[in-house]
Design a protein around this motif. Structure first.
Motif, PDB file in Angstrom:
ATOM      1  N   ALA A 180      -5.567  12.191  -7.704  1.00  0.00           N
ATOM      2  CA  ALA A 180      -4.133  12.426  -6.944  1.00  0.00           C
ATOM      3  C   ALA A 180      -3.357  13.001  -7.514  1.00  0.00           C
ATOM      4  N   ILE A 181      -3.273  12.732  -8.999  1.00  0.00           N
ATOM      5  CA  ILE A 181      -2.337  13.647  -9.937  1.00  0.00           C
ATOM      6  C   ILE A 181      -2.586  15.169  -9.834  1.00  0.00           C
ATOM      7  N   THR A 182      -3.980  15.412 -10.190  1.00  0.00           N
ATOM      8  CA  THR A 182      -4.136  16.641 -10.203  1.00  0.00           C
ATOM      9  C   THR A 182      -4.299  17.587  -8.807  1.00  0.00           C
ATOM     10  N   ILE A 183      -4.619  16.984  -7.736  1.00  0.00           N
ATOM     11  CA  ILE A 183      -4.382  17.325  -6.490  1.00  0.00           C
ATOM     12  C   ILE A 183      -3.035  17.525  -6.010  1.00  0.00           C
ATOM     13  N   GLY A 184      -1.942  16.702  -6.209  1.00  0.00           N
ATOM     14  CA  GLY A 184      -0.695  16.642  -6.052  1.00  0.00           C
ATOM     15  C   GLY A 184       0.166  17.844  -6.725  1.00  0.00           C
ATOM     16  N   LYS A 185      -0.333  17.700  -8.209  1.00  0.00           N
ATOM     17  CA  LYS A 185       0.415  18.773  -8.956  1.00  0.00           C
ATOM     18  C   LYS A 185      -0.081  20.202  -8.721  1.00  0.00           C
ATOM     19  N   ALA A 195       3.877  13.651  -8.229  1.00  0.00           N
ATOM     20  CA  ALA A 195       2.965  14.444  -8.680  1.00  0.00           C
ATOM     21  C   ALA A 195       3.124  16.091  -8.211  1.00  0.00           C
ATOM     22  N   GLN A 196       3.939  16.208  -7.082  1.00  0.00           N
ATOM     23  CA  GLN A 196       4.038  17.565  -6.543  1.00  0.00           C
ATOM     24  C   GLN A 196       5.259  18.107  -7.113  1.00  0.00           C
ATOM     25  N   ALA A 214      -6.916  23.652  -5.432  1.00  0.00           N
ATOM     26  CA  ALA A 214      -6.766  22.319  -4.958  1.00  0.00           C
ATOM     27  C   ALA A 214      -8.236  22.088  -4.254  1.00  0.00           C
ATOM     28  N   LYS A 215      -8.692  22.726  -3.497  1.00  0.00           N
ATOM     29  CA  LYS A 215      -9.881  22.756  -2.645  1.00  0.00           C
ATOM     30  C   LYS A 215     -11.197  22.666  -3.579  1.00  0.00           C
ATOM     31  N   VAL A 216     -11.022  23.703  -4.750  1.00  0.00           N
ATOM     32  CA  VAL A 216     -12.383  23.582  -5.766  1.00  0.00           C
ATOM     33  C   VAL A 216     -12.183  22.100  -6.603  1.00  0.00           C
ATOM     34  N   TYR A 217     -10.975  21.643  -6.985  1.00  0.00           N
ATOM     35  CA  TYR A 217     -10.796  20.648  -7.606  1.00  0.00           C
ATOM     36  C   TYR A 217     -11.500  19.307  -7.040  1.00  0.00           C
ATOM     37  N   ALA A 218     -11.085  19.225  -5.599  1.00  0.00           N
ATOM     38  CA  ALA A 218     -11.432  18.074  -4.959  1.00  0.00           C
ATOM     39  C   ALA A 218     -12.916  17.961  -4.846  1.00  0.00           C
TER      40      ALA A 218
END
Length: 451
Positions: A299-304, A77-78, A314-318
């Motif tokens: 996992a996909i969104t945070i990793g990307k 993902a990253q 990433a903080k907001v999406y989590a």
């Protein structure tokens, strides 16, 4: 670099596009398991218990595959966020190398020691005999699964989520048709019972592999994969893969071994308890399809996002994904309570089994809310950000030092009732909630792991 954060409307639209195909895929996988449970439930409790306990072997193997691909997904993902597909191809090769070796081991165990394997889960000879019949056929599907599951899960971490949904849907249809014909002996074919269920699953796994090969050769223009990639060497990527995959794989194994140990405890309480639990577990899987879809999307969104070096986003999406997990868990609980009376009237089970099932489904209704919350944090947020060790520590302490230990004591030492033992065995997710939330607040999961 200025952080670009999607507004709520755009975020939920993006999340919905990822979650729904994966939730549908999870639903299809549950459907494949449910077909066997519901059809074999019509044949008899011994057959149902045999298939349910024999399936624990594949369950543990699949957890290793899931651990390998979850560790790979941290990197995939990253690197996907970074736009580096060459590294993704190498990661896929490394991951599949491990999965094929694992499948060969499990196939050998199931074929060479089927009765010994069944005795781990139950001491009832009729159940063991049925389980052996199932294992001797289903073992040939393990190698097929080791290829399809790894490939599709790695594709999924690159946001290619629809392909696996389509392939598993085709597999479900094949499984449904073949299982119906072979289990009940339709169209003049002899009634095969548990062996029919195993052949149906093996057939569907063959179809899955064919679909994956066609997709990889004809349609996937982003990541090119062929058998030679299994032997590509890259010391740095291999080291990274080991760093992030091994803790996740051990985590999944310890969790899976914990679930299997629950089955061992339950298996020694009698076949009526095993039958009730096999149905309760299917309802749990059904109720958590959306939650697991959200966890994978997280996992996909945070990793990307971290791969793009967009830490604030990433903080907001989590935080948004956590809210979605609570909503999905609550919905799952309502589903379980809604289908509870219907299931107990439809299944051909004894009054004792029906009573156990009633209690188990009530326990599952609150269990799925806790599981949805914890899974989105541990499998989604933490792993997406490269924090793969915390989940391992949490599962070992809460399951092995908590629910399993005290559940086994309640069953075998204190001889408590089945409902009391079951409530204790299913308490681990409740214990995890404050611990996983505390870890989330510490923000130790925000790590860019690409080179």
């Amino acid at each position: 670099m200025e952080s670009k954060i999607l507004d709520s409307k755009s975020f939920y639209k993006m999340a919905f596009a990822l979650v729904m195909p994966m939730a549908l895929q999870n639903l299809i996988n549950v459907g494949i398991n449910s077909i066997d449970v519901l059809m074999l439930g019509k044949v008899g409790e011994t057959v149902l218990s045999g298939a349910s306990l024999a399936s624990q072997v594949q369950f543990i193997m699949n957890l290793i595959f899931f651990g390998l691909t979850s560790g790979a997904a941290v990197l995939t993902a990253q690197y996907w966020g970074k736009g580096d597909t060459k590294s993704i191809e190498k990661i896929l090769g490394i991951c599949m190398r491990f999965s094929i070796l694992v499948a060969i081991f499990f196939t050998a165990v199931a074929l060479l020691f089927p009765s010994q394997t069944m005795r781990i889960f139950t001491s009832e000879e009729p159940v063991i005999a049925e389980g052996v019949k199932y294992l001797r056929i289903i073992a040939f599907s393990y190698l097929l699964t080791s290829i399809t599951m790894i490939y599709l899960n790695v594709m999924r971490s690159m946001e290619k989520v629809v392909v696996s949904t389509v392939i598993y849907l085709i597999s479900l249809i094949i499984n449904l048709i073949v299982a119906s014909i072979l289990i009940f002996g339709l169209f003049g074919i002899p009634q095969m019972g548990i062996q029919g269920a195993a052949i149906a699953t093996l057939t569907s796994r063959c179809v899955e592999l064919i679909c994956v090969i066609v997709y990889a050769k004809k349609f996937n223009k982003t990541v090119h994969f062929n058998p030679t990639k299994l032997f590509i060497k890259d010391k740095l990527l291999f080291k990274d893969f080991m760093i992030y995959s091994i803790p996740v794989t051990i985590n999944e194994l310890m969790w899976g071994a914990g679930v299997a140990m629950n089955s061992v405890v339950i298996g020694h309480l009698g076949s009526s308890v095993v039958s009730a639990n096999s149905v309760a577990q299917i309802t749990r899987q059904l109720a958590t399809v959306i939650a697991f879809g959200i966890a994978n999307a997280t996992a996909i969104t945070i990793g990307k996002t971290i791969g793009e070096n967009n830490i604030e986003a990433a903080k907001v999406y989590a935080k948004r994904f956590i809210k979605l997990s609570i909503a999905a868990g609550s919905f799952g609980a309502l589903v379980i309570l809604a289908i509870r009376p219907m299931l107990m009237s439809v299944l051909s089970i004894s009054d004792i089994t029906r009573g156990n099932l009633s209690v188990m489904m009530f326990v599952m209704s609150y269990f799925v809310i806790a599981q949805a919350f914890n899974t989105v944090l541990i499998v989604g947020v933490f792993r997406g950000g490269g924090d793969t060790k915390f989940g391992l520590v949490l599962d070992v302490t809460t399951m092995w030092g908590g629910s399993i230990l005290f559940g086994a004591l309640a069953a075998f030492v204190f001889k408590w009732s089945v409902p009391a033992v079951y409530i204790i065995l299913m308490s681990d997710e409740i214990i995890k909630i404050p611990l996983s939330f505390m870890r989330y607040k510490q923000k130790k999961w925000l790590n860019n792991v690409t080179r």
